[in-house]
Design an enzyme around this catalytic site. Structure first.
Site, PDB file in Angstrom:
ATOM      1  N   ASP A  15       0.807  -1.221   0.000  1.00 55.04           N
ATOM      2  CA  ASP A  15       0.000   0.000   0.000  1.00 55.04           C
ATOM      3  C   ASP A  15       0.842   1.273   0.000  1.00 55.04           C
ATOM      4  O   ASP A  15       0.666   2.163   0.842  1.00 55.04           O
ATOM      5  CB  ASP A  15      -0.940   0.018   1.218  1.00 55.04           C
ATOM      6  N   GLU A 187     -11.353   0.793  -3.693  1.00 50.00           N
ATOM      7  CA  GLU A 187     -10.697   1.208  -2.452  1.00 50.00           C
ATOM      8  C   GLU A 187      -9.485   2.076  -2.799  1.00 50.00           C
ATOM      9  O   GLU A 187      -9.281   2.469  -3.938  1.00 50.00           O
ATOM     10  CB  GLU A 187     -10.272  -0.036  -1.646  1.00 50.00           C
TER      11      GLU A 187
END
Length: 532
Positions: A15, A187
């Site tokens: 991420d 997301e």
């Protein structure tokens, strides 16, 4: 011209949130249940990177005791504006089942090295929060919204709300500005502004093989957002020939010379299992803008070698493979589970030159583990340590652990048996099922020290032991290292895999005392040597 070799952040570093401040580049990555929270890596050339710190170092900033496996810090967002660094992060308290308890916070600092402020609570509506600094001085938070209701899309879209720096809270209306594309599982939102457009970058497809980066844009921050006609702009799905799989969850940076790069998540599957024991890693790709104003990956796919920017090479000194524990602070690469280091259970001072761990709860615990470990960052690794331990009960154990989570690990440990006395054995946990692979425990009665070694070779793990650190003997069978992976940790219901594991392999030292007597063990050194 320099060449970038991916992954730039090997091992469990998912991420990525990348920024540039003058001539310095920083990437923040998720740490989940591992403490301290958030890894910050630094570079000056986008080629060479070094871990420089962790912003969340205090229990007041991050208290994860009791958090579920793969809970904790998800998808931090690092940004910079007018002399201040901003870090947004989620502390995920629970994520199994229909509900997710996701608390989003903001900390700030005038220096990337800290200290970082106490957290400001933002919201709990979903995860992957990101802060956007508009050119008019206003600040905006975007995060995905989680919808637990039956029959609804649980990835319910991207929420936008203004953040007031003066009031230190979110203010004004909340609007769902983007419900995603047909790929689904929307997301990881990041907002960017270029040529009068607001660009909304998201991840879709889930964080496994269908992962992707998608883009949409609007003239107004409130939308409506038109999707890129060539979405996804990056994916490895249905491209088994690519070394870098799972490409997705990206963020953008522009160099001081106007070049564009996308940092993004990838995984490198072991064969034949397809499992990624190194976890989700960070890679980077060169980008360019099309004539009609859409972002394009140079070369189209997630590539191992990428043309670097026109920046001077800047290398860092290599870290020593052997840690003799002669410092009063633990090496930056070591982590604990869920809680900070406290003299109550870990000490470099009680016996100078040794790491002392006091036995607490089992490897199944999500509360009080005495475990210190580091990421596995290469497929071929040798790890070695030596332990002094005087167990008096089978409930007291100390040794070398290869760890994914509370349900998946291998443990070469010294313990006690009524017949053997002081003994050495392996136990394994695979999806929570306990076993003792091999021919059982052996006596090491009378040994003051026991040297322990783990040799990792892709999917193979071989433990060894020694009395003197010179003559080594293999212990137990070759074990399956691929089980220490996200894929093996996932839950399968009616043949469908539900993503529940998001970390990667760690290897380190731990002590348990299930009797409550807090028996301690001393580790004299720790060697982590990459052979790749």
């Amino acid at each position: 011209m320099s060449t970038i070799v991916n992954p730039i952040l090997p091992g469990f570093n998912p991420d990525p949130s990348i920024i540039r401040v003058n001539d310095d580049y920083y990437i923040a990555t998720s740490t989940f249940e591992w403490f301290p929270g958030v890894q910050i890596h630094h570079s000056k050339d986008l080629v060479n990177w070094r871990l420089i710190g962790h912003p969340l170092t205090r229990k007041s900033q991050l208290n994860m005791r009791g958090n579920s496996d793969s809970g904790g810090v998800w998808a931090p967002c690092l940004s910079y504006d007018n002399g201040t660094f901003y870090l947004i992060y989620t502390d995920v308290k629970s994520h199994y089942g229909a509900f997710k308890d996701t608390h989003n916070y903001l900390v700030t600092s005038n220096d990337i090295m800290g200290p970082w402020s106490e957290p400001i609570y933002l919201n709990s509506s979903g995860f992957d929060p990101s802060l956007f600094h508009d050119d008019d001085g206003r600040k905006w938070l975007v995060n995905m919204v989680w919808d637990h209701r039956k029959g609804k899309n649980r990835f319910g879209g991207i929420l936008l709300q203004e953040y007031s720096e003066e009031e230190q809270k979110l203010v004004g209306p909340i609007k769902n500005i983007f419900r995603g594309t047909e790929i689904g599982l929307t997301e990881a939102p990041h907002l960017y502004k270029k040529d009068d457009y607001y660009y909304l970058m998201t991840a879709e497809g889930g964080t496994r093989l269908k992962h992707a980066v998608t883009m949409a844009r609007s003239k107004s921050i409130w939308g409506p957002y038109e999707v890129d006609p060539q979405n996804p702009i990056l994916t490895s799905f249905d491209k088994p020939e690519l070394t870098l799989q799972k490409a997705g969850h990206g963020s953008l940076v522009q160099t001081q010379h106007g070049e564009w790069y996308l940092a993004h998540l990838i995984g490198r599957p072991l064969q034949p299992s397809g499992n990624c024991n190194l976890g989700r890693e960070t890679a980077i790709q060169k980008c360019e803008w099309s004539e009609d104003g859409w972002l394009r990956i140079v070369g189209g796919d997630a590539q191992v070698t990428v043309e670097g920017p026109g920046l001077a090479e800047y290398k860092f000194d290599l870290s020593n493979s052997k840690d003799d524990f002669n410092s009063e602070t633990l090496d930056i690469n070591f982590n604990s589970l869920r809680v900070p280091l406290e003299e109550e259970w870990v000490s470099l001072k009680a016996r100078p030159g040794c790491l002392r761990l006091y036995g607490r709860e089992s490897l199944n615990s999500v509360h009080k583990q005495s475990l210190i470990a580091r990421r596995q960052e290469a497929f071929r690794v040798n790890v070695e340590t030596v332990v002094e331990f005087s167990p008096e009960s089978f409930q007291q154990m100390a040794g070398l652990v290869y760890y994914y989570n509370t349900k998946n690990h291998y443990y070469l440990h010294v313990s006690y048996d009524n017949e053997l006395g002081k003994c050495l054995n392996i136990y394994s946990s695979t999806r929570g099922f306990y076993d003792e692979p091999g021919d059982g425990a052996i006596s090491i009665e009378g040994w003051d020290q026991c040297y322990l070694k783990a040799e990792l070779h892709f999917s193979e793990l071989q433990f060894s032991y020694s009395r003197d650190g010179e003559e080594w003997m293999k212990f137990g069978p070759v074990l399956d290292a691929s089980t220490i992976s996200d894929e093996n940790a996932d839950i399968r219901v009616d043949g469908v895999s539900l993503d529940q594991g998001f970390t990667g392999a760690f290897i380190g030292m731990c002590v348990q005392d299930l009797s409550g007597q807090k028996k301690h063990a001393d580790f004299d050194y720790f060697i982590y040597e990459e052979l790749d």
